[in-house]
Design an enzyme around this catalytic site. Structure first.
Site, PDB file in Angstrom:
ATOM      1  N   ASP A  12      49.066  -9.940  23.821  1.00 50.69           N
ATOM      2  CA  ASP A  12      49.629  -9.642  25.128  1.00 50.69           C
ATOM      3  C   ASP A  12      50.447  -8.360  24.961  1.00 50.69           C
ATOM      4  OD1 ASP A  12      50.413  -9.635  27.734  1.00 50.69           O
ATOM      5  OD2 ASP A  12      51.272 -11.644  27.747  1.00 50.69           O
TER       6      ASP A  12
HETATM    7  C1  BGC Z   1      51.096 -10.163  30.953  1.00 47.69           C
HETATM    8  C2  BGC Z   1      49.603 -10.349  30.779  1.00 47.69           C
HETATM    9  C3  BGC Z   1      48.880  -9.137  31.318  1.00 47.69           C
HETATM   10  C4  BGC Z   1      49.402  -7.904  30.613  1.00 47.69           C
HETATM   11  C5  BGC Z   1      48.748  -6.618  31.064  1.00 47.69           C
HETATM   12  C6  BGC Z   1      51.576  -8.843  30.403  1.00 47.69           C
HETATM   13  O1  BGC Z   1      52.894  -8.593  30.784  1.00 47.69           O
HETATM   14  O2  BGC Z   1      51.786 -11.228  30.337  1.00 47.69           O
HETATM   15  O3  BGC Z   1      49.180 -11.516  31.427  1.00 47.69           O
HETATM   16  O4  BGC Z   1      47.503  -9.283  31.159  1.00 47.69           O
HETATM   17  O5  BGC Z   1      50.797  -7.783  30.845  1.00 47.69           O
HETATM   18  O6  BGC Z   1      49.144  -6.275  32.332  1.00 47.69           O
END
Ligand code: BGC
Length: 733
Positions: free
Chosen positions: A240
């Site tokens: 993530d």
């Molecule tokens: C989130 C993810 C997301 C990623 C990209 C993160 O802050 O937890 O779910 O896919 O950002 O935007």
């Protein structure tokens, strides 16, 4: 490949210089690729390796709708939230939605959708529950697999997320989830396991949190032993969106792609390879997997995307899908469906400003949202003009007020928005409304999203809302006129506090950009709702066992103000102990006989169904449960049948019932029947025995319960199962 090239391929890029204040790898060619996507992988010209584009998220493709110096727009369809899609219990429909989402990603030049969200709803208060499917791992896994198969059928990948134990937003980057081995396997990993086995996602996203100690992103036991060795996962794991953690440990764990990535990580890989602190064979293994991923992507295949997906066709699909996941909670005296043309008093600020979805990366830049008032206008209702005028003006005022109080962020759709208070209308307003209209429709709305959890207050009906509900009900009932309540929410709310003031309650969830039209379709009976709850609605938020160990009333704004010391000192911020174990959702309520407001699996229809005598037989390794469902009412409708199992007495304590399969009929005309075949395996019946470190299916007599909800078992049948043991590794203690 040179070591620099390899390191580059293992570290992602983002389109800006920072990601929420963290330095990232700005891509030199960012302008040339998709604006507003979450990131991309490296292009290595010399080797013919193209960029691949990673874009959110679970309710549709998340990219910027506009680009500088470009008159075109790049809107994406706002599909219903994950929870609504799961509430359809219709895997075919979910696959069709996945196909449409995948197609939009493809036509906008993306390669991977960062979804579906597959965390378990441990508490109704997790701010991102709207992105997730259920409190139950089988629903999560089977709906997740249906979505993944749909998206991937378009030649686009997914990133099933957030793996694993990421069940709260508070302190999400640094919270340690402490979960015992059995609970982890049976509740928090099971959904991912089912999805991996049934749909082989191209990628999986390792979560932000620590899990029983280490970061999930650095945990080889999780990312390799369980995910690959035991489940057979073949794709890549990406982090993530974080900045640097321990690059060496991430590489060794099998976390193939570090996103959004930064120069420090690239250097660390190069240096680690040179001084031997990172094994070359680990780097090569991850690089090989990255290459296997890249060659599958549309960018590698040179797909000529149009930038013109068929948004109109997809809007039709959302309009069709949303009613099927809406849950009719109450319908006294057949209040619904309504005849069109009725004079309607429409209360509640959300009626004029519907939430199509939640906030954060799971939001979509959609071309429009049909509000309820618009949907009712379109369906031929006559909406009371006085109220319309009051609410339209109040809406503007309330937004300004929020902005004045909280500053820019309150109206920025990326962050959670504060709840807007209902206007306090005088008694006369309610009285005149009752005199001059045939019925009242009242909407109660909730929005939540990434970065913050919901408060206990957010679950309850607040004073201003109660005044609105009570005054409407009293005024209309005095004149014998009905009140319909719409819940436009992304998670459970206190329905005990709504029931007394409603003849009918429709849980519309957050139904995507055709919201108002979809709700109107259900209200008029054009669509017969067939959604059922995939999460229990408890009587009181304190009834939820997980809430003893859940951040209490800490909003995103509160966390913003906390320093590390304060975080350590506040319960469930630095560490959250999942002491409730398997007691999640209906497993707890049913085992303890605790009453709930609306049980898991519950949902009414405008028609009724009869379940025939079922049969369970064995075909090879699979058990096949056959049951025939007949529409015994007056209108056409669909029925979701749930199959719960009660296991024989065992050495292990087991929940009273556990869902193992489900099925949904096609639309049955009055009098029409359909046989459903629900399948499950001996392995599906197993529990995780930590003494043996194995999935153990006890031999003996099981009871199969065919149900319309966890509390409405319609037919039962006994069947015998043979003992089975599947040995696993003693990991993730
Ligand atoms: C989130 C993810 C997301 C990623 C990209 C993160 O802050 O937890 O779910 O896919 O950002 O935007």
């Amino acid at each position: 490949m040179t070591i620099e090239e390899k390191a580059n391929l293992l570290v992602g890029y983002s389109f800006g210089k920072t990601y929420f204040g963290l330095p990232t790898n700005p891509d030199p060619n960012a302008g040339a690729i998709v604006l507003g996507a979450a990131g991309n992988t490296a292009k290595i010209e010399r080797l013919g390796i193209p960029h691949t584009v990673l874009t959110d998220g679970p309710a549709g493709v998340h990219i910027s709708e506009k680009r500088p110096n470009d008159p075109n727009t790049y809107y994406c369809t706002g599909f219903p939230i994950g929870t609504l899609l799961a509430s359809t219990w219709n895997t075919e429909l979910v696959t069709r939605v996945g196909e449409a989402m995948g197609n939009e990603a493809l036509e906008y030049g993306c390669d991977v959708i960062l979804g579906p969200g597959m965390n378990i709803m441990r508490s109704p208060l997790c701010g991102r529950n709207f992105e997730y499917y259920s409190e139950d791992p089988f629903v999560t896994g089977l709906i997740g697999a249906a979505m993944i198969n749909g998206i991937q059928s378009q030649g686009i990948g997914v990133s099933a997320k957030h793996f694993a134990g990421n069940n709260q937003e508070t302190n999400r980057l640094h919270n340690n989830s402490v979960v015992d081995q059995r609970t982890l396997r049976e509740i928090y990993l099971k959904g991912f396991e089912i999805a991996v086995r049934k749909s082989q996602p191209w990628t999986i996203m390792s979560s932000y949190n620590f899990l029983n100690g280490p970061w999930t992103q650095e945990n080889k036991e999780l990312l390799t032993t369980i995910l690959r060795d035991e489940w057979g996962f073949k794709g890549i794991v990406m982090t993530d969106w974080t900045n640097t953690r321990h690059t060496d440990r991430q590489v060794a764990a099998g976390n193939d792609l570090l996103t959004p990535g930064n120069a420090e990580q690239i250097n660390a890989i190069v240096k680690g390879a040179q001084d031997g602190t990172i094994k070359m064979e680990d780097i090569d293994r991850n690089v090989r997997r990255m290459l296997e991923y890249v060659v599958k992507t549309p960018h590698f295949k040179g797909y000529k995307y149009s930038n013109k997906p068929d948004i109109q066709a997809h809007a039709k699909l959302t309009r069709e899908a949303a009613p099927e996941g809406m849950v009719l909670l109450k319908n006294e005296n057949k209040t619904l469906p309504l005849e069109s043309g009725k004079k309607t008093a429409l209360f509640g600020i959300t009626s004029y400003n519907l939430y199509a979805g939640g906030t954060g990366s799971g939001d979509v830049n959609k071309p429009y949202v049909i509000d309820l008032v618009e949907g009712l206008d379109n369906a031929g209702f006559v909406i009371n003009d006085t109220l319309r005028g009051v609410y339209q003006k109040y809406k503007e005022f309330a937004l300004l007020e929020a902005e004045a109080e909280m500053g820019y962020l309150s109206t920025n759709s990326f962050f959670p928005r504060p709840r807007v208070k209902e206007p306090q209308l005088g008694k006369n307003t309610y009285m005149f409304a009752a005199q001059n209209n045939d019925l009242a429709i009242v909407t109660v709305g909730r929005s939540s999203g990434e970065f913050g959890d919901r408060t206990f207050e957010d679950f309850d009906i607040n004073e201003d809302e109660e005044a609105m509900l009570k005054n409407t009900y009293e005024a209309f009932h005095q004149l014998g006129k009905p009140v319909v309540v719409i819940l436009n929410v992304g998670g459970a709310v206190n329905t005990e506090e709504v029931k007394p003031f409603a003849d009918a309650i429709l849980l519309a969830w957050q139904p995507g950009m055709e919201a108002g039209n979809s709700i109107a379709d259900v209200l008029t009976g054009k669509a017969n709702p067939s959604g059922k709850l995939t999460v229990t609605f408890p009587c009181d938020i304190e009834d939820v066992p997980a809430n003893k160990n859940f951040p209490r009333d800490i909003t995103f704004w509160d966390e913003f103000k906390m320093n590390d010391e304060m975080k350590k000192a506040t319960p469930n911020v630095a560490e959250t102990r999942y002491e409730e174990g398997l007691n999640v959702g209906y497993r707890y309520y049913q085992t303890e006989g605790k009453s709930v407001s609306y049980p898991f699996g519950y949902g009414l229809s405008y028609t009724t169904f009869e379940y025939s005598k079922p049969k369970v037989s064995k075909k090879g390794k699979e058990y096949v449960a056959a049951i025939t469902v007949k529409n015994t009412g007056r209108v056409a409708g669909k029925e979701a049948v749930q199959l719960y199992i009660t296991a024989p007495k065992s050495k292990l304590q087991k929940p009273a019932i556990e869902l193992k399969a489900f099925g949904k009929t096609r639309e049955l005309k009055p009098g029409e029947s359909q046989q459903l075949l629900l399948t499950f395996s001996g392995y599906d019946l197993a529990s995780y025995d930590t003494d043996q470190q194995a999935w153990v299916t006890d031999g003996g007599e099981y009871t199969a319960k065919f149900a319309a909800s966890a509390e409405d078992i319609r037919q039962t049948v006994k069947f015998k199962a043979k003992a089975e043991t599947v040995k696993c590794h003693d990991v993730m203690r």
